[in-house]
Scaffold this motif. Structure first.
Motif, PDB file in Angstrom:
ATOM      1  N   SER A 168     -19.352 -11.283  56.093  1.00 46.67           N
ATOM      2  CA  SER A 168     -19.584 -12.741  56.425  1.00 46.67           C
ATOM      3  C   SER A 168     -19.333 -13.841  55.495  1.00 46.67           C
ATOM      4  CB  SER A 168     -20.880 -12.768  57.149  1.00 46.67           C
ATOM      5  OG  SER A 168     -21.764 -12.544  56.143  1.00 46.67           O
ATOM      6  N   TYR A 169     -19.447 -13.524  53.928  1.00 46.79           N
ATOM      7  CA  TYR A 169     -19.110 -14.177  53.230  1.00 46.79           C
ATOM      8  C   TYR A 169     -17.744 -14.725  53.057  1.00 46.79           C
ATOM      9  CZ  TYR A 169     -18.643 -15.822  48.173  1.00 46.79           C
ATOM     10  OH  TYR A 169     -18.175 -16.785  47.035  1.00 46.79           O
ATOM     11  N   SER A 170     -16.749 -13.868  53.257  1.00 41.81           N
ATOM     12  CA  SER A 170     -15.461 -14.373  53.604  1.00 41.81           C
ATOM     13  C   SER A 170     -15.284 -15.215  54.487  1.00 41.81           C
ATOM     14  CB  SER A 170     -14.497 -12.834  53.458  1.00 41.81           C
ATOM     15  OG  SER A 170     -14.502 -12.142  52.453  1.00 41.81           O
ATOM     16  N   TYR A 171     -15.816 -14.949  55.719  1.00 44.68           N
ATOM     17  CA  TYR A 171     -15.924 -15.635  56.931  1.00 44.68           C
ATOM     18  C   TYR A 171     -16.406 -17.098  56.579  1.00 44.68           C
ATOM     19  CZ  TYR A 171     -13.933 -12.757  60.432  1.00 44.68           C
ATOM     20  OH  TYR A 171     -13.188 -11.856  61.339  1.00 44.68           O
ATOM     21  N   VAL A 172     -17.300 -17.152  55.971  1.00 45.23           N
ATOM     22  CA  VAL A 172     -17.859 -18.386  55.643  1.00 45.23           C
ATOM     23  C   VAL A 172     -17.041 -19.199  54.824  1.00 45.23           C
ATOM     24  CG1 VAL A 172     -19.374 -19.653  54.019  1.00 45.23           C
ATOM     25  CG2 VAL A 172     -20.289 -17.787  55.645  1.00 45.23           C
ATOM     26  N   LYS A 173     -16.286 -18.640  53.774  1.00 41.56           N
ATOM     27  CA  LYS A 173     -15.397 -19.456  52.912  1.00 41.56           C
ATOM     28  C   LYS A 173     -14.289 -19.798  53.757  1.00 41.56           C
ATOM     29  CE  LYS A 173     -17.886 -19.697  49.163  1.00 41.56           C
ATOM     30  NZ  LYS A 173     -18.514 -20.944  48.630  1.00 41.56           N
ATOM     31  N   LEU A 174     -13.525 -19.185  54.335  1.00 36.66           N
ATOM     32  CA  LEU A 174     -12.317 -19.246  55.273  1.00 36.66           C
ATOM     33  C   LEU A 174     -12.585 -20.071  56.442  1.00 36.66           C
ATOM     34  CD1 LEU A 174     -11.304 -15.624  55.344  1.00 36.66           C
ATOM     35  CD2 LEU A 174      -9.830 -17.286  54.199  1.00 36.66           C
ATOM     36  N   THR A 175     -13.790 -20.139  56.971  1.00 32.23           N
ATOM     37  CA  THR A 175     -14.298 -21.163  58.110  1.00 32.23           C
ATOM     38  C   THR A 175     -14.225 -22.607  57.450  1.00 32.23           C
ATOM     39  OG1 THR A 175     -15.424 -19.366  59.267  1.00 32.23           O
ATOM     40  CG2 THR A 175     -15.694 -21.694  59.978  1.00 32.23           C
ATOM     41  N   ASN A 211     -11.358  -9.733  54.595  1.00 32.26           N
ATOM     42  CA  ASN A 211     -11.931  -9.818  53.253  1.00 32.26           C
ATOM     43  C   ASN A 211     -10.622  -9.810  52.019  1.00 32.26           C
ATOM     44  OD1 ASN A 211     -14.899  -9.397  53.021  1.00 32.26           O
ATOM     45  ND2 ASN A 211     -14.732  -7.670  54.229  1.00 32.26           N
ATOM     46  N   TYR A 212      -9.599  -9.023  52.453  1.00 32.04           N
ATOM     47  CA  TYR A 212      -8.461  -9.159  51.558  1.00 32.04           C
ATOM     48  C   TYR A 212      -7.764 -10.475  51.405  1.00 32.04           C
ATOM     49  CZ  TYR A 212      -3.972  -8.258  49.357  1.00 32.04           C
ATOM     50  OH  TYR A 212      -3.089  -8.354  48.344  1.00 32.04           O
ATOM     51  N   VAL A 213      -7.985 -11.161  52.680  1.00 35.40           N
ATOM     52  CA  VAL A 213      -7.588 -12.664  52.728  1.00 35.40           C
ATOM     53  C   VAL A 213      -8.381 -13.471  52.098  1.00 35.40           C
ATOM     54  CG1 VAL A 213      -7.043 -14.843  54.200  1.00 35.40           C
ATOM     55  CG2 VAL A 213      -6.212 -12.600  54.979  1.00 35.40           C
ATOM     56  N   GLY A 214      -9.801 -13.250  51.987  1.00 32.95           N
ATOM     57  CA  GLY A 214     -10.705 -14.053  51.184  1.00 32.95           C
ATOM     58  C   GLY A 214     -10.548 -13.735  49.660  1.00 32.95           C
ATOM     59  N   LEU A 215     -10.268 -12.558  49.463  1.00 35.62           N
ATOM     60  CA  LEU A 215      -9.666 -12.105  47.992  1.00 35.62           C
ATOM     61  C   LEU A 215      -8.121 -12.789  47.479  1.00 35.62           C
ATOM     62  CD1 LEU A 215     -10.497 -10.378  45.208  1.00 35.62           C
ATOM     63  CD2 LEU A 215      -9.068  -8.492  46.623  1.00 35.62           C
ATOM     64  N   LYS A 216      -7.532 -12.753  48.120  1.00 31.71           N
ATOM     65  CA  LYS A 216      -6.081 -13.191  48.011  1.00 31.71           C
ATOM     66  C   LYS A 216      -5.979 -14.779  47.665  1.00 31.71           C
ATOM     67  CE  LYS A 216      -1.570 -13.403  49.593  1.00 31.71           C
ATOM     68  NZ  LYS A 216      -0.561 -12.875  50.754  1.00 31.71           N
ATOM     69  N   LEU A 217      -7.017 -15.596  48.519  1.00 34.91           N
ATOM     70  CA  LEU A 217      -7.123 -16.763  48.558  1.00 34.91           C
ATOM     71  C   LEU A 217      -8.302 -17.329  47.809  1.00 34.91           C
ATOM     72  CD1 LEU A 217      -5.978 -17.637  52.279  1.00 34.91           C
ATOM     73  CD2 LEU A 217      -4.444 -17.569  49.989  1.00 34.91           C
ATOM     74  N   SER A 218      -9.126 -16.612  47.144  1.00 35.57           N
ATOM     75  CA  SER A 218     -10.322 -17.058  46.402  1.00 35.57           C
ATOM     76  C   SER A 218     -10.388 -18.320  45.685  1.00 35.57           C
ATOM     77  CB  SER A 218     -10.758 -15.783  45.582  1.00 35.57           C
ATOM     78  OG  SER A 218      -9.740 -15.485  44.381  1.00 35.57           O
ATOM     79  N   LYS A 219      -9.298 -18.573  45.117  1.00 36.60           N
ATOM     80  CA  LYS A 219      -9.217 -19.874  44.340  1.00 36.60           C
ATOM     81  C   LYS A 219      -9.339 -20.997  45.224  1.00 36.60           C
ATOM     82  CE  LYS A 219      -7.339 -18.449  39.848  1.00 36.60           C
ATOM     83  NZ  LYS A 219      -6.434 -18.577  38.935  1.00 36.60           N
ATOM     84  N   GLN A 220      -8.292 -20.931  46.216  1.00 38.47           N
ATOM     85  CA  GLN A 220      -7.857 -22.035  47.422  1.00 38.47           C
ATOM     86  C   GLN A 220      -9.367 -22.244  48.085  1.00 38.47           C
ATOM     87  OE1 GLN A 220      -4.595 -21.118  49.802  1.00 38.47           O
ATOM     88  NE2 GLN A 220      -4.861 -22.947  51.145  1.00 38.47           N
ATOM     89  N   ILE A 221     -10.023 -21.145  48.376  1.00 40.93           N
ATOM     90  CA  ILE A 221     -11.040 -21.399  49.181  1.00 40.93           C
ATOM     91  C   ILE A 221     -12.568 -21.551  48.496  1.00 40.93           C
ATOM     92  CG2 ILE A 221     -10.110 -20.341  51.218  1.00 40.93           C
ATOM     93  CD1 ILE A 221     -11.956 -17.508  50.617  1.00 40.93           C
ATOM     94  N   ASN A 222     -12.444 -21.397  47.155  1.00 46.79           N
ATOM     95  CA  ASN A 222     -13.678 -21.642  46.287  1.00 46.79           C
ATOM     96  C   ASN A 222     -14.690 -20.275  46.300  1.00 46.79           C
ATOM     97  OD1 ASN A 222     -15.019 -22.760  44.178  1.00 46.79           O
ATOM     98  ND2 ASN A 222     -16.324 -23.987  45.705  1.00 46.79           N
TER      99      ASN A 222
END
Length: 427
Positions: free
Chosen positions: A53-60, A359-370
């Protein structure tokens, strides 16, 4: 402001998505697989969901869009064969969930009929009938679907919380309470397997993403909506499993595996408790079928809109996306040909893959999504390891479920490959 969604409504979307038919369908299966460690199995699955859900929070927050998961995957990988295949898997996973809910409805419905009539109707007839009824309702009015969901969430939560309250009181002095002791636990790997087989019970929190663009004060309310809803459901499932295992013997749970929550209400409230819990299961699974039909048809529309499936799927049939009738027909086929454990396994495999990718997308875009890189990394590792354990262990006892799951994955990639290569040739 009428289209805006409050924190309370956003939390309701998450809780309503998770506490659909899942808990009614898979609780008995969880006990059969993990025995006295059933609360731990739900906790394991809940931890995977919470971290995801953490990845979902940042991506949302970064990509608020009605496409939700479809949008996130496309942002991470572009509109490629891989992203299209995973999005196809998302659509089919919704169909699998619909089959799970319909199967649960078909398991509970005959028990209610037996209270008033000696005539028994095969559970598959109930399952098929409720899919057809829900499809008609979806075609008739989306507003009716929304109204049903709103009232059913309140009803099922009231009944489940009442079940917990009365059940905890009834545990005192119940000899079955000793079943929760460590001597009745399965091996750690078996408990983990059980948690992953029933992981489908946590599917639904990702629906908050589809409403992300409409949530009031998103920076504050989107994280709260995800974390509060997932935390509440983890606690709810753990307590329900404690009450169930502490109220009934393992043999009784096994014999009533597909409608165990209704059976668990018997020691507390007798026939009345059985009836009330059966009604709650029917309301809950019916609303989940309604909502998932709606969601599944919108996912297919979004995928086609993004040119990852034939554009014809953006067309309409009786003023609704054509994906609705395809979703309904596919659900009817699955629910009448697969057993509950195979449906649950296939659904869990599908969503573990999807959540691993998110989750991988969250990792890959971690800088972009803070985002903090280590959180989506742990989520990706947990989802991946859980998927491997689930497939290996279930192949030993449920080859059909694993073969169906792997066949669905292969089908998604083959269809997407054929579509993409054909599309290039026609341009």
């Amino acid at each position: 402001m009428s289209d805006k969604i409050s924190l309370k409504s956003a939390i309701s979307i998450g809780i309503g998505g998770m506490v659909g038919g899942g808990i009614f369908a898979v609780l008995g299966l969880a006990v059969s697989l993990s025995k006295g460690a059933t609360p731990l199995a739900f906790l394991f699955a809940g931890i995977v969901a919470f971290i995801t859900s953490y990845s979902y929070v940042k991506l949302t927050l970064k990509f608020p869009d009605n496409g939700g998961t479809v949008k996130f995957i496309n942002e991470g990988f572009g509109k490629t064969i891989f992203s299209g295949s995973i999005n196809n898997l998302l659509w089919i996973s919704y169909i699998i969930m619909l089959s799970l809910y319909a199967s649960a409805f078909g398991s509970y419905a005959p028990n209610l009929l037996e209270l008033t009539d000696s005539v028994k109707i095969d559970s598959h007839i109930y399952s098929s009938a409720i899919i057809i009824i829900a499809t008609i309702i979806n075609y008739y009015s989306v507003k009716v679907v929304s109204t049903i969901e709103t009232y059913s969430v309140a009803i099922k939560l009231i009944i489940l919380i009442a079940f917990i309250g009365i059940g905890i009181y009834g545990l005192f002095g119940n000899p079955n309470l000793s079943q929760l002791s460590a001597k009745n636990w399965e091996s750690p790997i078996q408990i983990l397997t059980a948690g992953m087989v029933i992981f489908v019970a946590y599917e639904g929190f990702e629906l908050i993403a589809n409403a992300g663009s409409n949530i009031i004060n998103p920076k504050i309310n989107i994280p709260k909506a995800y974390y509060y809803s997932v935390s509440f459901v983890i606690l709810l499932y753990i307590i329900i499993s404690i009450v169930t295992v502490g109220s009934l013997s393992f043999d009784a749970i096994k014999s009533a595996e597909e409608y165990v929550l209704a059976e668990a209400a018997k020691p507390m409230l007798g026939k009345l408790g059985f009836t009330v819990m059966t009604v709650a299961a029917l309301i809950s699974t019916f609303s989940a079928i309604n909502a998932s039909l709606y969601g599944g048809s919108r996912v297919s529309y979004q995928i086609a809109e993004d040119d990852e499936l034939p554009h014809e799927l953006t067309g309409q049939f009786w003023n609704q996306p054509i994906g609705l009738i395809i979703t309904a027909i596919a659900t009817l086929i699955l629910v009448n040909f697969l057993k509950l454990e195979s449906i649950s396994t296939a659904g869990s495999v599908g969503f573990l893959i999807i959540f691993a990718v998110v989750n991988y997308v969250g990792l890959k875009l971690s800088k972009q999504i803070n985002a903090k890189r280590w959180v989506p990394l742990i989520g990706f590792i947990l989802c991946s390891l859980s998927l491997i354990v689930l497939i290996i262990k279930q192949f030993e006892s449920n080859k059909t479920g694993v073969i169906v799951a792997l066949s669905i994955i292969a089908f998604c990639f083959i269809i997407e490959y054929i579509y993409k290569t054909t599309e290039k040739k026609t341009k």
